[in-house]
Write an enzyme that holds these catalytic residues in place. Structure first.
Site, PDB file in Angstrom:
ATOM      1  N   PHE A 136       0.916  -0.826  -0.223  1.00 36.28           N
ATOM      2  CA  PHE A 136       0.232  -0.036   0.302  1.00 36.28           C
ATOM      3  C   PHE A 136       0.728   1.225  -0.134  1.00 36.28           C
ATOM      4  O   PHE A 136       1.833   1.278   1.094  1.00 36.28           O
ATOM      5  CB  PHE A 136      -0.917  -0.165   1.562  1.00 36.28           C
ATOM      6  CG  PHE A 136      -2.032   0.975   0.806  1.00 36.28           C
ATOM      7  CD1 PHE A 136      -3.015   1.378   0.644  1.00 36.28           C
ATOM      8  CD2 PHE A 136      -1.397   2.571   1.950  1.00 36.28           C
ATOM      9  CE1 PHE A 136      -3.604   2.058   0.104  1.00 36.28           C
ATOM     10  CE2 PHE A 136      -2.598   3.387   2.120  1.00 36.28           C
ATOM     11  CZ  PHE A 136      -3.599   3.135   1.085  1.00 36.28           C
ATOM     12  N   ASP A 222       9.246   2.803   1.799  1.00 39.96           N
ATOM     13  CA  ASP A 222       8.089   3.543   2.881  1.00 39.96           C
ATOM     14  C   ASP A 222       8.049   2.960   3.356  1.00 39.96           C
ATOM     15  O   ASP A 222       7.772   2.009   4.549  1.00 39.96           O
ATOM     16  CB  ASP A 222       6.885   2.557   1.112  1.00 39.96           C
ATOM     17  CG  ASP A 222       5.489   3.570   2.190  1.00 39.96           C
ATOM     18  OD1 ASP A 222       5.603   4.044   2.590  1.00 39.96           O
ATOM     19  OD2 ASP A 222       4.021   3.641   0.965  1.00 39.96           O
ATOM     20  N   LYS A 251       2.737   9.307   8.325  1.00 42.41           N
ATOM     21  CA  LYS A 251       1.600   9.024   9.802  1.00 42.41           C
ATOM     22  C   LYS A 251       2.155   9.756  11.121  1.00 42.41           C
ATOM     23  O   LYS A 251       2.054  10.687  11.526  1.00 42.41           O
ATOM     24  CB  LYS A 251       1.523   7.867   9.238  1.00 42.41           C
ATOM     25  CG  LYS A 251       0.565   7.299   8.856  1.00 42.41           C
ATOM     26  CD  LYS A 251       0.765   5.749   8.903  1.00 42.41           C
ATOM     27  CE  LYS A 251      -0.863   5.783   7.823  1.00 42.41           C
ATOM     28  NZ  LYS A 251       0.295   4.596   6.828  1.00 42.41           N
TER      29      LYS A 251
END
Ligand SMILES: *Cc1c(COP(=O)(O)O)cnc(C)c1O
Length: 388
Positions: A136, A222, A251
């Site tokens: 993702f 990532d 995040k």
């Protein structure tokens, strides 16, 4: 109208929300409209590194709001410069580009990889970027292209071309894709978060890193979810003993404010040049002040605590009836259960414990500093719900 009624009337229906509206909180505790208390094992999806309304973080943010909230990237600002310095010093990376989200941090990484290949090998020789199935990487069209999950790929085509997906932990599949000799970069999460908290095999990752190095293919990691102390290291790649060419994160970085960062190593530090990329809000002084505060508190001592709390959860739930497996590192954990994860989530919510799901698993991403007492209380309830 109630909060829920307003939301349903006026907000685009992209989210399957739980039936609760939160009003306030402190640390790892949240309160809803009725004043009911919840223990938070979700951390706003790994965003609230130090929980809700943490005093140190809130003071840092408030001080910056009162001083200078924004001037645009035409000018230098102190929080942004200082944050970049700390990120580089603590990672060994050389330069940083700031944005506002994980998808943007990845877009920047992808653009830089394309430009690196174009600068060095010409505009057509190496168009492709390899990513993993079940990955993702975000919701923009290009990061959706990168995302190796077919379920995200319907209805929105045509997509950005130039992405090749290979099976995670399958070195032969990776070798085959690299043989094509048309690859600019390999991009991967070291723990696939949304994909179900799947930890990549260290040997596989090191082998991929070596292949990339040999062929001058950039290695993009990532760390949008795994970064900023989540796994008990500042960045998850540090567990693997590799040196990525580009690291993207977001995040937890600014502790609850929107911020993304793309970190460049030696090979890519000069790839993006004046005018080649930008962001109006990127590196916003308020977000940067929040991030500067967060990063300064991700000490070795806290990282040790994160690992110990993760080990406690693994031990406690690993031995539970109804648990098939526990995966993950530090405070990024996935629990495969016999009882459907969605039922467990609802059972926990009803009893005042917030958990997340990822695929068919329960996913836990609590604040990094969750007090042990609250953690124990919440895990005991989760355990009972799993065992039902
Ligand atoms: C959440 C996430 C993203 C997307 O981040 P946004 O801030 O929602 O754009 C990208 N990559 C990974 C690994 C993520 O977990």
């Amino acid at each position: 109208m109630t909060i829920k009624e307003l939301d349903q009337a006026f907000i685009a229906g992209t989210y399957g929300r739980q039936d609760v509206a939160f009003i306030s909180g402190k640390g790892a505790e949240l309160y809803d409209e009725a004043g009911k208390r919840y223990i938070d094992l979700g951390g706003g999806i790994a965003v609230n590194a130090f929980g809700i309304a943490d005093d140190v973080w809130a003071d840092a943010v408030k001080a910056q709001v009162d001083k200078l909230q924004h001037v645009s990237n035409y000018y230098y600002t102190q929080p942004q410069s200082e944050l970049a310095k700390v990120l580089c010093e603590r990672t060994g990376m050389k330069k940083v580009f700031f944005s506002n989200s994980g998808a943007e941090a990845n877009e920047c990484a992808i653009k830089a990889a394309r430009k690196y290949a174009s600068d060095k090998y010409g505009p057509v020789a190496r168009p492709n970027i390899i990513t993993l199935w079940n990955s993702f990487h975000g919701r923009t069209l290009t990061t959706l292209s990168a995302t190796g999950q077919e379920s995200f790929h319907k209805d929105f085509g045509p997509f950005t071309p130039g992405f090749v997906h290979v099976a995670a932990n399958d070195i032969d599949d990776m070798k085959l894709a690299l043989e094509a000799d048309d690859v600019a970069a390999v991009m991967m999460e070291l723990i696939q978060g949304e994909g179900g908290v799947n930890v990549l095999d260290p040997e596989y990752v090191r082998e991929v890193a070596a292949l990339c190095e040999k062929q001058d293919v950039l290695l993009l990691i990532d760390e949008v979810q795994t970064g900023n102390g989540r796994t008990g290291e500042l960045y998850c790649y540090m567990h693997y003993g590799i040196k990525p060419d580009i690291v993207s994160t977001a995040k937890g970085l600014a502790g609850g404010l929107p911020m993304g960062a793309t970190l460049f190593g030696e090979k890519t530090m000069f790839t993006l040049t004046a005018g080649s990329h930008g962001s109006t809000f990127g590196g916003n002084p308020v977000c940067a002040a929040g991030a500067r505060s967060v990063i300064s508190r991700l000490t070795d001592e806290l990282m040790q605590e994160v690992q110990e709390k993760g080990a406690y959860i693994k031990e406690t739930l690993g031995a539970s009836k109804g648990v098939v497996s526990v995966s993950g590192v530090g405070l990024m954990l996935g629990i495969e259960t016999v009882r459907p994860a969605k039922d467990i989530l609802l059972g926990c919510l009803d009893r005042g414990v917030i958990v997340l799901t990822a695929k068919n698993k329960i996913r836990l991403l609590p604040p990094l500093n969750i007090p042990t007492q609250l953690l124990k209380e919440a895990i005991a309830i989760l355990k009972e719900e799993i065992e039902q």
